[in-house]
Design a protein around this motif. Structure first.
Motif, PDB file in Angstrom:
ATOM      1  N   PHE A  61      11.516  -2.481  -0.960  1.00 41.14           N
ATOM      2  CA  PHE A  61      10.202  -1.840  -1.027  1.00 41.14           C
ATOM      3  C   PHE A  61       9.401  -2.035   0.265  1.00 41.14           C
ATOM      4  N   SER A  62       9.479  -3.233   0.840  1.00 39.34           N
ATOM      5  CA  SER A  62       8.692  -3.525   2.038  1.00 39.34           C
ATOM      6  C   SER A  62       9.077  -2.636   3.211  1.00 39.34           C
ATOM      7  N   ALA A  65       7.325   0.699   4.533  1.00 41.54           N
ATOM      8  CA  ALA A  65       6.205   0.706   5.475  1.00 41.54           C
ATOM      9  C   ALA A  65       6.609   1.299   6.824  1.00 41.54           C
ATOM     10  N   SER A 175       1.070  -9.420   4.902  1.00 40.21           N
ATOM     11  CA  SER A 175      -0.388  -9.417   5.069  1.00 40.21           C
ATOM     12  C   SER A 175      -0.836 -10.588   5.940  1.00 40.21           C
ATOM     13  N   PHE A 254      -4.588  -2.791  -1.705  1.00 36.23           N
ATOM     14  CA  PHE A 254      -3.199  -2.350  -1.664  1.00 36.23           C
ATOM     15  C   PHE A 254      -2.381  -3.293  -0.790  1.00 36.23           C
ATOM     16  N   THR A 255      -1.077  -3.202  -0.942  1.00 39.35           N
ATOM     17  CA  THR A 255      -0.149  -4.046  -0.176  1.00 39.35           C
ATOM     18  C   THR A 255       0.087  -3.421   1.201  1.00 39.35           C
ATOM     19  N   THR A 257       2.827  -2.340   2.403  1.00 42.85           N
ATOM     20  CA  THR A 257       3.683  -1.163   2.233  1.00 42.85           C
ATOM     21  C   THR A 257       2.876   0.024   1.740  1.00 42.85           C
ATOM     22  N   GLU A 258       2.013  -0.207   0.774  1.00 38.75           N
ATOM     23  CA  GLU A 258       1.140   0.867   0.287  1.00 38.75           C
ATOM     24  C   GLU A 258       0.155   1.299   1.368  1.00 38.75           C
ATOM     25  N   ALA A 259      -0.234   0.358   2.245  1.00 35.22           N
ATOM     26  CA  ALA A 259      -1.154   0.681   3.339  1.00 35.22           C
ATOM     27  C   ALA A 259      -0.553   1.716   4.281  1.00 35.22           C
ATOM     28  N   LEU A 261       1.402   4.198   3.455  1.00 41.90           N
ATOM     29  CA  LEU A 261       1.212   5.503   2.815  1.00 41.90           C
ATOM     30  C   LEU A 261      -0.257   5.919   2.877  1.00 41.90           C
ATOM     31  N   VAL A 262      -1.171   4.963   2.664  1.00 41.74           N
ATOM     32  CA  VAL A 262      -2.604   5.249   2.767  1.00 41.74           C
ATOM     33  C   VAL A 262      -2.940   5.735   4.177  1.00 41.74           C
TER      34      VAL A 262
END
Length: 444
Positions: A61-62, A65, A175, A254-255, A257-259, A261-262
């Protein structure tokens, strides 16, 4: 053949074959894969696992990013977001002592952090910055050296793909790595700026061609205060990008990885709604560029999983890390050896490859020494950044020589003041772990 030299370990043979293939200029990913497959064949089992190992290596998952941060950076470049921020930096710091040298440092660090690649940053903005520094009286080789160094240290500035990779390998909080790298990254930039007053500068020749075609002076004729305001207003949404990304990560929204996508969605929104520069053609081109860049990194990650399997199965970690620990009882001697190895490796290979090869061996040593893995990760990234500009084969040097049509020796000479300052800088980063830990502890 290896038996003639008494080398029976399949893992050691793999490492030797890898460097031989690199010397033959085989792409890094294929050198990793072929040498690992040879070792797996020598071990006598495992070839049937190759597909599963590759799939397992990249389905983390990581690692998502990486393509999204690359896409976000590509969009910021193609949609004019980065250009507006560069104009703001030029207005904000162009009047400081050092002029375009300071602007070049800031822009290189910013652009490299956005693009995720030091060499790519040299190629993309090198001609523009070097031209501007020449207009400001700097020697051409010195300007090329600054661009090489600034683009190299950009891999330390979050969001850093290198730190994402380190976090995955070391199983450490990405992070915390991001926040820990901020002060050391800024500090290494300040070591570059400290070199500028010692540069020989001349008055810009009256017959010199105009810089306006490459980097137009924004808001010409306006008072400085109004220029600063207008450039800030135009670049506001772009300048908010690190606030959105890092603020969301550290606030727990958010994490990392989600950052990524953001950041991509944010760049699309700014391009479509704020600046109205988004077109289907630009989106198509950005997707293609980002896909190609991501594929290069992920192919290395995929084949590195085979490499790592052999390292584990052949017990290279225990034997090599044991040999390293046996060099001295002094932790600073061991750290110096590790840094020298990373520096030399960084001259020949990109940081991602070096980390996949070296970290499985160095991380157990770091744990044995009781070193903070976050501090060690930042130190590794600074070290690999310096490797990108270290003669005779620093990758950034070759890219700069290509884009400037200069000899590699000239570029290397221009880089030397920054290299010496960088070595002093990394010694301070290593000797003062609190530089990496202070923000992490404060935000904990």
């Amino acid at each position: 053949m290896f038996e003639w030299f008494g080398i029976s370990s399949a893992g050691t043979q793999m490492i030797i074959i890898f460097f031989l293939l690199m010397a033959l200029r085989l792409p890094v990913a294929f050198a990793l894969g072929l040498s690992a497959l040879y070792a797996m064949w020598q071990i006598g089992f495992g070839l049937e696992l190759a597909g599963d190992l590759i799939a397992t290596g990249i389905t983390k998952f990581s690692l998502l990013a990486i393509p999204f941060f690359i896409l976000a950076g590509t969009l910021m470049g193609s949609l004019g977001i980065a250009e507006r921020m560069i104009r703001f930096f030029r207005v904000a710091v162009g009047g400081l002592p050092g002029g375009m040298g300071v602007v070049g440092t800031v822009v290189c660090l910013f652009w490299g952090a956005v693009s995720g690649s030091g060499p790519a940053s040299v190629a993309a903005i090198g001609p523009m910055i070097i031209k501007g520094m020449e207009e400001d009286g700097y020697d051409r080789a010195f300007a090329a050296g600054l661009v090489c160094t600034g683009a190299a240290f950009s891999i330390v500035i979050p969001p850093s793909i290198g730190l994402v990779i380190y976090g995955v390998i070391a199983e450490t909080s990405i992070s915390r790595l991001f926040i820990a790298a901020i002060i050391p990254g800024i500090f290494m930039a300040l070591t570059m700026v400290a070199v500028l007053p010692f540069a020989r500068r001349r008055a810009a020749p009256a017959t010199a061609p105009s810089l306006a075609a490459l980097m137009p002076e924004p808001y010409e004729g306006e008072p400085r205060g109004r220029k600063l305001w207008l450039s800030f207003r135009d670049s506001f949404w772009g300048l908010m990008t690190p606030v959105v990304i890092l603020g969301g990560i550290y606030s727990g929204i958010f994490t990392p990885t989600e950052a990524a996508l953001v950041a991509t969605v944010y760049a699309l929104a700014v391009g479509a709604l704020a600046y109205r520069t988004l077109t289907l053609r630009k989106l198509y081109d950005a997707l293609g560029t980002a896909a190609a860049s991501s594929a290069v990194v992920m192919l290395i990650v995929a084949y590195a999983s085979l490499f790592g399997w052999v390292v584990t199965v052949d017990d290279l970690v225990r034997s090599y890390s044991g040999a390293l620990l046996g060099l001295s009882q002094n932790e600073w001697v061991i750290l110096l050896v590790i840094m020298l190895i990373l520096l030399v490796a960084g001259m020949f290979m990109d940081p991602v490859t070096v980390m996949f090869i070296a970290l499985p061996i160095f991380l157990p040593v770091a744990r044995e020494m009781g070193w903070d893995p976050v501090w060690f990760g930042v130190l590794v990234m600074v070290n690999l950044a310096i490797g990108l500009i270290t003669p005779p084969v620093g990758i950034n040097l070759y890219v700069a020589a290509n884009v400037t049509r200069m000899k590699i020796e000239q570029v290397a000479r221009g880089t030397m003041p920054f290299l010496l300052a960088s070595l002093v800088g990394i010694a301070i980063v290593a000797a003062v772990p609190s530089m990496s830990q202070i923000l992490v502890d404060w935000l904990r």
